[in-house]
Design a protein around this motif. Structure first.
Motif, PDB file in Angstrom:
ATOM      1  N   ARG A 150       0.820  -1.216   0.000  1.00  0.00           N
ATOM      2  CA  ARG A 150       0.000   0.000   0.000  1.00  0.00           C
ATOM      3  C   ARG A 150       0.852   1.262   0.000  1.00  0.00           C
ATOM      4  N   GLU A 151       1.877   1.291   0.824  1.00  0.00           N
ATOM      5  CA  GLU A 151       2.745   2.474   0.855  1.00  0.00           C
ATOM      6  C   GLU A 151       3.446   2.680  -0.481  1.00  0.00           C
ATOM      7  N   ASN A 152       3.757   1.578  -1.160  1.00  0.00           N
ATOM      8  CA  ASN A 152       4.400   1.697  -2.461  1.00  0.00           C
ATOM      9  C   ASN A 152       3.478   2.315  -3.499  1.00  0.00           C
ATOM     10  N   VAL A 153       2.198   1.967  -3.466  1.00  0.00           N
ATOM     11  CA  VAL A 153       1.238   2.573  -4.391  1.00  0.00           C
ATOM     12  C   VAL A 153       1.203   4.088  -4.173  1.00  0.00           C
ATOM     13  N   VAL A 154       1.162   4.501  -2.910  1.00  0.00           N
ATOM     14  CA  VAL A 154       1.148   5.933  -2.589  1.00  0.00           C
ATOM     15  C   VAL A 154       2.432   6.603  -3.073  1.00  0.00           C
ATOM     16  N   ALA A 155       3.580   5.953  -2.826  1.00  0.00           N
ATOM     17  CA  ALA A 155       4.871   6.526  -3.223  1.00  0.00           C
ATOM     18  C   ALA A 155       4.984   6.658  -4.736  1.00  0.00           C
ATOM     19  N   GLN A 156       4.497   5.667  -5.457  1.00  0.00           N
ATOM     20  CA  GLN A 156       4.596   5.727  -6.921  1.00  0.00           C
ATOM     21  C   GLN A 156       3.655   6.775  -7.512  1.00  0.00           C
ATOM     22  N   LEU A 157       2.522   7.009  -6.870  1.00  0.00           N
ATOM     23  CA  LEU A 157       1.656   8.117  -7.287  1.00  0.00           C
ATOM     24  C   LEU A 157       2.383   9.446  -7.111  1.00  0.00           C
ATOM     25  N   ASN A 158       3.120   9.562  -6.016  1.00  0.00           N
ATOM     26  CA  ASN A 158       3.903  10.783  -5.792  1.00  0.00           C
ATOM     27  C   ASN A 158       4.990  10.932  -6.850  1.00  0.00           C
ATOM     28  N   ASN A 159       5.656   9.838  -7.186  1.00  0.00           N
ATOM     29  CA  ASN A 159       6.668   9.875  -8.243  1.00  0.00           C
ATOM     30  C   ASN A 159       6.037  10.282  -9.575  1.00  0.00           C
ATOM     31  N   LEU A 160       4.864   9.757  -9.837  1.00  0.00           N
ATOM     32  CA  LEU A 160       4.166  10.048 -11.085  1.00  0.00           C
ATOM     33  C   LEU A 160       3.903  11.540 -11.244  1.00  0.00           C
ATOM     34  N   ARG A 161       3.598  12.203 -10.155  1.00  0.00           N
ATOM     35  CA  ARG A 161       3.288  13.641 -10.203  1.00  0.00           C
ATOM     36  C   ARG A 161       4.494  14.491 -10.576  1.00  0.00           C
ATOM     37  N   THR A 162       5.718  13.927 -10.498  1.00  0.00           N
ATOM     38  CA  THR A 162       6.916  14.697 -10.873  1.00  0.00           C
ATOM     39  C   THR A 162       7.124  14.747 -12.380  1.00  0.00           C
ATOM     40  N   HIS A 163       6.374  13.966 -13.134  1.00  0.00           N
ATOM     41  CA  HIS A 163       6.524  13.952 -14.590  1.00  0.00           C
ATOM     42  C   HIS A 163       5.825  15.178 -15.176  1.00  0.00           C
ATOM     43  N   PRO A 164       6.530  15.964 -15.970  1.00  0.00           N
ATOM     44  CA  PRO A 164       5.953  17.208 -16.505  1.00  0.00           C
ATOM     45  C   PRO A 164       4.619  17.025 -17.209  1.00  0.00           C
ATOM     46  N   SER A 165       4.490  15.989 -18.024  1.00  0.00           N
ATOM     47  CA  SER A 165       3.234  15.769 -18.751  1.00  0.00           C
ATOM     48  C   SER A 165       2.085  15.508 -17.784  1.00  0.00           C
ATOM     49  N   VAL A 166       2.363  14.767 -16.721  1.00  0.00           N
ATOM     50  CA  VAL A 166       1.345  14.471 -15.718  1.00  0.00           C
ATOM     51  C   VAL A 166       0.992  15.726 -14.929  1.00  0.00           C
ATOM     52  N   LEU A 168       1.198  18.812 -15.854  1.00  0.00           N
ATOM     53  CA  LEU A 168       0.427  19.724 -16.691  1.00  0.00           C
ATOM     54  C   LEU A 168      -1.022  19.256 -16.820  1.00  0.00           C
ATOM     55  N   ALA A 169      -1.222  17.965 -17.089  1.00  0.00           N
ATOM     56  CA  ALA A 169      -2.574  17.442 -17.256  1.00  0.00           C
ATOM     57  C   ALA A 169      -3.380  17.554 -15.961  1.00  0.00           C
ATOM     58  N   LEU A 170      -2.725  17.345 -14.824  1.00  0.00           N
ATOM     59  CA  LEU A 170      -3.404  17.507 -13.540  1.00  0.00           C
ATOM     60  C   LEU A 170      -3.805  18.963 -13.324  1.00  0.00           C
ATOM     61  N   ALA A 171      -2.898  19.887 -13.665  1.00  0.00           N
ATOM     62  CA  ALA A 171      -3.182  21.314 -13.511  1.00  0.00           C
ATOM     63  C   ALA A 171      -4.327  21.760 -14.411  1.00  0.00           C
ATOM     64  N   GLN A 172      -4.426  21.136 -15.585  1.00  0.00           N
ATOM     65  CA  GLN A 172      -5.486  21.492 -16.531  1.00  0.00           C
ATOM     66  C   GLN A 172      -6.796  20.755 -16.246  1.00  0.00           C
TER      67      GLN A 172
END
Length: 214
Positions: A150-166, A168-172
């Motif tokens: 479970r902690e790994n799923v949370v950590a990888q979501l956090n890593n995912l948010r560091t990707h510029p394309s992600v 930007l899409a989240l901000a939009q």
């Protein structure tokens, strides 16, 4: 290997003819709605678990359903995430861990990985999850491994948010992230409630009650 070949021949002779129109359309383009990031474990098959057709999911599978944080030398996972978000315009990304995950078990139990240096290095991308999980009390080894998953799923979501394309899409507002954990024995899925910061049964999660296309 003969079983695999026989399976393909059965697909070609029995399955493909009845789905010929679908594959004819898919031969021209793909329009998946979601990127599904899961473990390479043979017991976790995204299309089977979600009952999706060919063309519905863009899939990344690797040891531990890991997404390295964005860096100066992006690898295959980063390139696939970027293509899914920027080119295919997926509206959702799911990171799905699973019970009895060998990668997470190795981390949680401090298994020696000296004979698998590539695996050892790869799993360093789960260090944040490891440190958080180690700081929490666990009744037994199974609880420790489940917590690591479970902690790994949370950590990888956090890593995912560091990707510029992600980012930007989240901000939009064109992209939604999801964290799931699949239990192999029961066939159930728990989903991360990001506001409450806890996992709840997917059936009772807000996403399950969202109207189609919302």
């Amino acid at each position: 290997m003969q079983d695999i070949i026989a399976g393909f021949l059965r697909f070609q002779a029995e399955v493909f003819p009845s789905r010929k129109q679908l594959f004819k359309e898919l031969a021209k383009s793909q329009t998946p709605k979601a990127l599904f990031i899961s473990c390479s474990d043979s017991r976790m098959v995204p299309e089977l678990v979600t009952q999706r057709e060919p063309g519905d999911l863009f899939v990344i599978r690797n040891a531990g359903n890991i997404v390295p944080s964005f860096g100066p030398e992006p690898g295959g996972v980063s390139a696939t995430v970027e293509f899914a978000v920027s080119a295919l315009k997926v509206s959702d990304i799911v990171i799905c861990g699973h019970s009895d995950c060998g990668a997470m078990k190795a981390i949680a139990t401090c298994a020696c990985l000296d004979t698998m240096p590539a695996v050892k290095t790869w799993l360093r991308y789960a260090d944040a999850a490891r440190m958080i999980n180690e700081a929490k009390p666990h009744a037994d080894e199974r609880s420790r491994v489940d917590g690591m998953v479970r902690e790994n799923v949370v950590a990888q979501l956090n890593n995912l948010r560091t990707h510029p394309s992600v980012a930007l899409a989240l901000a939009q507002g064109t992209l939604t992230l999801h964290g799931w954990v699949y239990d192999i024995e029961s066939g159930s899925i728990d989903a991360l409630d990001m506001e409450a910061n806890r996992f709840v049964p997917l059936a009772s999660h807000a996403a399950a009650r969202r109207p189609e296309g919302a």
